[in-house]
Motif scaffolding. Structure first.
Motif, PDB file in Angstrom:
ATOM      1  N   LEU A  77     -82.166  23.837  61.088  1.00 13.59           N
ATOM      2  CA  LEU A  77     -82.899  22.582  61.226  1.00 13.59           C
ATOM      3  C   LEU A  77     -81.941  21.396  61.321  1.00 13.59           C
ATOM      4  O   LEU A  77     -82.174  20.458  62.090  1.00 13.59           O
ATOM      5  CB  LEU A  77     -83.862  22.397  60.051  1.00 13.59           C
ATOM      6  N   ASP A  78     -80.865  21.440  60.535  1.00 11.11           N
ATOM      7  CA  ASP A  78     -79.855  20.393  60.634  1.00 11.11           C
ATOM      8  C   ASP A  78     -79.252  20.371  62.035  1.00 11.11           C
ATOM      9  O   ASP A  78     -79.019  19.300  62.619  1.00 11.11           O
ATOM     10  CB  ASP A  78     -78.747  20.613  59.601  1.00 11.11           C
ATOM     11  N   ASP A  79     -79.005  21.567  62.573  1.00  5.49           N
ATOM     12  CA  ASP A  79     -78.448  21.674  63.920  1.00  5.49           C
ATOM     13  C   ASP A  79     -79.432  21.165  64.961  1.00  5.49           C
ATOM     14  O   ASP A  79     -79.060  20.462  65.905  1.00  5.49           O
ATOM     15  CB  ASP A  79     -78.074  23.134  64.194  1.00  5.49           C
ATOM     16  N   TYR A  80     -80.729  21.521  64.784  1.00  6.27           N
ATOM     17  CA  TYR A  80     -81.765  21.036  65.699  1.00  6.27           C
ATOM     18  C   TYR A  80     -81.793  19.511  65.731  1.00  6.27           C
ATOM     19  O   TYR A  80     -81.911  18.888  66.790  1.00  6.27           O
ATOM     20  CB  TYR A  80     -83.142  21.540  65.287  1.00  6.27           C
ATOM     21  N   GLU A  81     -81.721  18.915  64.545  1.00  7.48           N
ATOM     22  CA  GLU A  81     -81.802  17.462  64.442  1.00  7.48           C
ATOM     23  C   GLU A  81     -80.634  16.809  65.193  1.00  7.48           C
ATOM     24  O   GLU A  81     -80.816  15.818  65.906  1.00  7.48           O
ATOM     25  CB  GLU A  81     -81.787  17.048  62.966  1.00  7.48           C
ATOM     26  N   THR A  82     -79.444  17.367  65.037  1.00  3.96           N
ATOM     27  CA  THR A  82     -78.270  16.838  65.741  1.00  3.96           C
ATOM     28  C   THR A  82     -78.439  16.970  67.258  1.00  3.96           C
ATOM     29  O   THR A  82     -78.157  16.036  68.022  1.00  3.96           O
ATOM     30  CB  THR A  82     -76.998  17.595  65.290  1.00  3.96           C
ATOM     31  N   LYS A  83     -78.898  18.157  67.690  1.00 10.51           N
ATOM     32  CA  LYS A  83     -79.086  18.382  69.124  1.00 10.51           C
ATOM     33  C   LYS A  83     -80.161  17.467  69.701  1.00 10.51           C
ATOM     34  O   LYS A  83     -80.035  16.962  70.822  1.00 10.51           O
ATOM     35  CB  LYS A  83     -79.456  19.846  69.379  1.00 10.51           C
ATOM     36  N   LEU A  84     -81.235  17.264  68.933  1.00  7.85           N
ATOM     37  CA  LEU A  84     -82.302  16.381  69.407  1.00  7.85           C
ATOM     38  C   LEU A  84     -81.770  14.986  69.699  1.00  7.85           C
ATOM     39  O   LEU A  84     -82.088  14.377  70.723  1.00  7.85           O
ATOM     40  CB  LEU A  84     -83.409  16.285  68.353  1.00  7.85           C
ATOM     41  N   THR A  85     -80.960  14.472  68.794  1.00  5.07           N
ATOM     42  CA  THR A  85     -80.383  13.143  68.978  1.00  5.07           C
ATOM     43  C   THR A  85     -79.502  13.100  70.227  1.00  5.07           C
ATOM     44  O   THR A  85     -79.592  12.168  71.043  1.00  5.07           O
ATOM     45  CB  THR A  85     -79.558  12.748  67.736  1.00  5.07           C
ATOM     46  N   LEU A 132     -86.271  28.109  72.770  1.00  3.97           N
ATOM     47  CA  LEU A 132     -86.214  29.500  72.312  1.00  3.97           C
ATOM     48  C   LEU A 132     -85.816  29.580  70.837  1.00  3.97           C
ATOM     49  O   LEU A 132     -86.363  30.382  70.067  1.00  3.97           O
ATOM     50  CB  LEU A 132     -85.231  30.302  73.172  1.00  3.97           C
ATOM     51  N   SER A 133     -84.863  28.751  70.436  1.00  7.27           N
ATOM     52  CA  SER A 133     -84.436  28.731  69.029  1.00  7.27           C
ATOM     53  C   SER A 133     -85.580  28.303  68.117  1.00  7.27           C
ATOM     54  O   SER A 133     -85.785  28.869  67.043  1.00  7.27           O
ATOM     55  CB  SER A 133     -83.241  27.787  68.855  1.00  7.27           C
ATOM     56  N   ILE A 134     -86.320  27.290  68.549  1.00  9.75           N
ATOM     57  CA  ILE A 134     -87.444  26.790  67.737  1.00  9.75           C
ATOM     58  C   ILE A 134     -88.509  27.865  67.587  1.00  9.75           C
ATOM     59  O   ILE A 134     -89.043  28.081  66.499  1.00  9.75           O
ATOM     60  CB  ILE A 134     -88.026  25.517  68.382  1.00  9.75           C
ATOM     61  N   GLU A 466     -92.385  11.509  70.936  1.00 13.21           N
ATOM     62  CA  GLU A 466     -92.219  12.936  71.199  1.00 13.21           C
ATOM     63  C   GLU A 466     -90.844  13.248  71.775  1.00 13.21           C
ATOM     64  O   GLU A 466     -90.416  12.640  72.745  1.00 13.21           O
ATOM     65  CB  GLU A 466     -93.297  13.392  72.196  1.00 13.21           C
ATOM     66  N   PRO A 467     -90.147  14.207  71.184  1.00 18.86           N
ATOM     67  CA  PRO A 467     -88.832  14.573  71.705  1.00 18.86           C
ATOM     68  C   PRO A 467     -88.967  15.155  73.103  1.00 18.86           C
ATOM     69  O   PRO A 467     -89.899  15.906  73.382  1.00 18.86           O
ATOM     70  CB  PRO A 467     -88.334  15.641  70.715  1.00 18.86           C
ATOM     71  N   PRO A 468     -88.050  14.863  74.008  1.00 24.65           N
ATOM     72  CA  PRO A 468     -88.175  15.320  75.389  1.00 24.65           C
ATOM     73  C   PRO A 468     -88.117  16.825  75.543  1.00 24.65           C
ATOM     74  O   PRO A 468     -88.611  17.348  76.529  1.00 24.65           O
ATOM     75  CB  PRO A 468     -86.980  14.635  76.088  1.00 24.65           C
ATOM     76  N   PHE A 469     -87.540  17.550  74.561  1.00 26.14           N
ATOM     77  CA  PHE A 469     -87.423  19.001  74.727  1.00 26.14           C
ATOM     78  C   PHE A 469     -88.776  19.701  74.656  1.00 26.14           C
ATOM     79  O   PHE A 469     -88.917  20.843  75.022  1.00 26.14           O
ATOM     80  CB  PHE A 469     -86.488  19.619  73.680  1.00 26.14           C
ATOM     81  N   LEU A 470     -89.816  18.991  74.166  1.00 32.10           N
ATOM     82  CA  LEU A 470     -91.132  19.598  74.091  1.00 32.10           C
ATOM     83  C   LEU A 470     -91.833  19.609  75.446  1.00 32.10           C
ATOM     84  O   LEU A 470     -92.880  20.207  75.609  1.00 32.10           O
ATOM     85  CB  LEU A 470     -92.006  18.862  73.074  1.00 32.10           C
ATOM     86  N   LEU A 471     -91.287  18.870  76.421  1.00 35.13           N
ATOM     87  CA  LEU A 471     -91.873  18.888  77.743  1.00 35.13           C
ATOM     88  C   LEU A 471     -91.682  20.253  78.376  1.00 35.13           C
ATOM     89  O   LEU A 471     -90.675  20.902  78.206  1.00 35.13           O
ATOM     90  CB  LEU A 471     -91.201  17.824  78.628  1.00 35.13           C
TER      91      LEU A 471
END
Length: 472
Positions: A77-85, A132-134, A466-471
């Motif tokens: 989750l920490d990694d996801y947050e960094t990647k999202l930013t 895929l990770s999510i 909404e984060p763009p990766f959800l598109l």
């Protein structure tokens, strides 16, 4: 005189082999050849039911494995947050460059356009990888939920059969990993469900498997009636607060408050209010909103409101409301309070409507009815109902394991329709089902257990955050 070591040896042997009986008397020869010859002996025979230590060990090992997996997921989750930013920054830059190209296309060469296309493809690939990770994390959460549910069953069985104090240490391990999972899921939801508070959807399309938290604060399955959940409009510093009220009948006699989920599970309340005789309620369709209890009272029959900040009590009568029509699951559920993104509601049935449900919008400061809507759904055929974004959802029982959201009425358009969204119950019957807009969950009080559900909506517009990766 009986030799202590001899008695202990006999006792240990008996415990190991689990012989049946209590005591037998006899004599034993003096094998050393000295003394008078015979001596008295007593054999202690214990019941054959020995404590299943293997089960406890298995539960402890499972708890350790789950804890390790959750630590890994928290790291992800920490990694996801960094990647999202990082992804969001890239997309913002790409968007700005594309806008420049659209405004002045002649200033860019074909090679510039091709390079931009490559960058877009790279971001798309990164987004798909993150998706895929999510999905993998979601699968892990579901798997861990199944393991924890199995642990609950084992611990409950051991506590019913053996000394609760012996099982207590292992139950603490279970509580620890359950809290870790809740924290992991909470962070996951905060990162990947930004639509909380948004009504830009056409309704509920899916309900999760039941998430079983605990047996009630009394640890008593006889407390079948009641409710639990979170404040739908929490006052400052109480955003994490949970509440619970339960009883052996449909009466509402007290309510307990917990600072957070951990203290709810540990039964560590910070407030406990007893409702004195003039405030006692009934019906099990009560809610907490703005630190205020909204519930049904029968003397006289009507709506009740008790503010726990000021301890001010108010009462209102709706003359048309009937006492004859309750939900199918339990008695006295004549008034059903609900809260959603648009405010406070109450539903009931009348003689004029022949038992069909009426929706009423409540003005919170005045505690009066602002507006009403007549539905066509017959209340005794409904097991419970709740409101989401101004839409009534009615639920009915399909079989011994399944409920179904089968009907909805939109107060904005005055349109009603039949739907089919089945979901699973944990136990046979439930007395309370409510939606909470602060986390978009359903909270159910199911035969004495705290149960909740995640909801999925058919979103028609993207949330602004909404984060763009959800598109897609």
């Amino acid at each position: 005189m009986i030799s202590t070591l001899y008695f202990v040896a006999l006792l240990s042997s008996t415990m190991a082999w689990g012989r049946v009986g209590l005591w037998s008397e006899g004599s034993a020869k003096n094998e050393t050849g000295g003394g008078s010859g015979d001596r008295c002996s007593c054999d202690a025979f214990l019941p054959s039911s020995t404590f299943p230590i293997k089960d406890l060990v298995a539960v402890e090992q499972t708890a350790g494995e789950i804890s390790h997996k959750l630590e890994l997921e928290m790291g992800k989750l920490d990694d996801y947050e960094t990647k999202l930013t990082a992804y969001a920054e890239k997309i913002i830059k790409l968007t700005a460059e594309i806008e420049k190209m659209e405004k002045n296309p002649d200033a860019y060469r074909d090679v510039d356009v091709d390079e931009m296309k490559v960058q877009i493809k790279q971001v798309e690939a990164l987004i798909k990888e993150l998706q895929l990770s999510i999905r993998g994390s979601t699968t892990v959460f579901k798997s861990l939920r199944i393991q924890i549910t199995a642990m609950v069953g084992t611990l409950n069985r051991l506590e019913k059969t053996y000394d609760k104090n012996v099982v207590l240490v292992t139950r603490r391990e279970y509580v620890k990993v359950q809290l870790q999972l809740e924290e992991c899921e909470r962070r996951h939801q905060e990162l990947f469900n930004p639509n909380i508070g948004s009504c830009a959807h056409t309704g509920i399309i899916k309900v999760s498997k039941p998430i079983v938290s605990h047996l009630n604060a009394h640890l008593n399955s006889g407390y079948k009636y009641g409710g639990w959940g979170k404040d739908s409009k929490p006052v400052p510093d109480r955003e994490s607060m949970y509440w619970y009220s339960g009883y052996t009948s449909s009466s509402i006699v007290d309510i307990r408050f917990y600072t957070n989920y951990k203290n709810l599970i540990l039964r560590n309340q910070f407030q406990h209010h007893n409702l004195h005789s003039s405030w006692t309620g009934t019906g099990n369709n009560f809610i907490i909103r703005d630190n205020t209890l909204y519930y049904q009272c029968n003397n006289p029959f009507g709506l009740a409101k008790l503010n726990f900040t000021t301890m001010k009590y108010e009462h209102r009568v709706i003359a048309r409301a009937s006492t004859r029509f309750s939900y199918s699951n339990s008695p006295n559920q004549n008034f059903d309070f609900a809260a959603d993104e648009s405010g406070l509601w109450v539903t009931f049935a009348t003689e004029v409507s022949s038992g069909r449900m009426v929706i009423a919008k409540i003005n919170e400061p005045s505690f009066g009815v602002e507006e009403e809507w007549q539905t066509s759904v017959y209340k005794p055929g409904v097991s419970n109902a709740f409101m989401v974004c101004g839409v009534l959802y009615a639920v009915r029982t399909v079989d011994i394991q399944t409920e179904e959201i089968f009907y909805k009425y939109d107060t904005k358009t005055k349109q009603e329709s039949h739907v089919s969204v089945p979901f699973e119950r944990f136990q046979d019957k439930f007395s309370n089902l409510d939606y909470n807009p602060t986390d978009q969950k359903l909270y159910m009080y199911n035969d004495g257990y705290y149960v909740n559900y995640h909801l999925w909506f058919n979103h028609t517009a993207k949330a602004t955050v909404e984060p763009p990766f959800l598109l897609s």
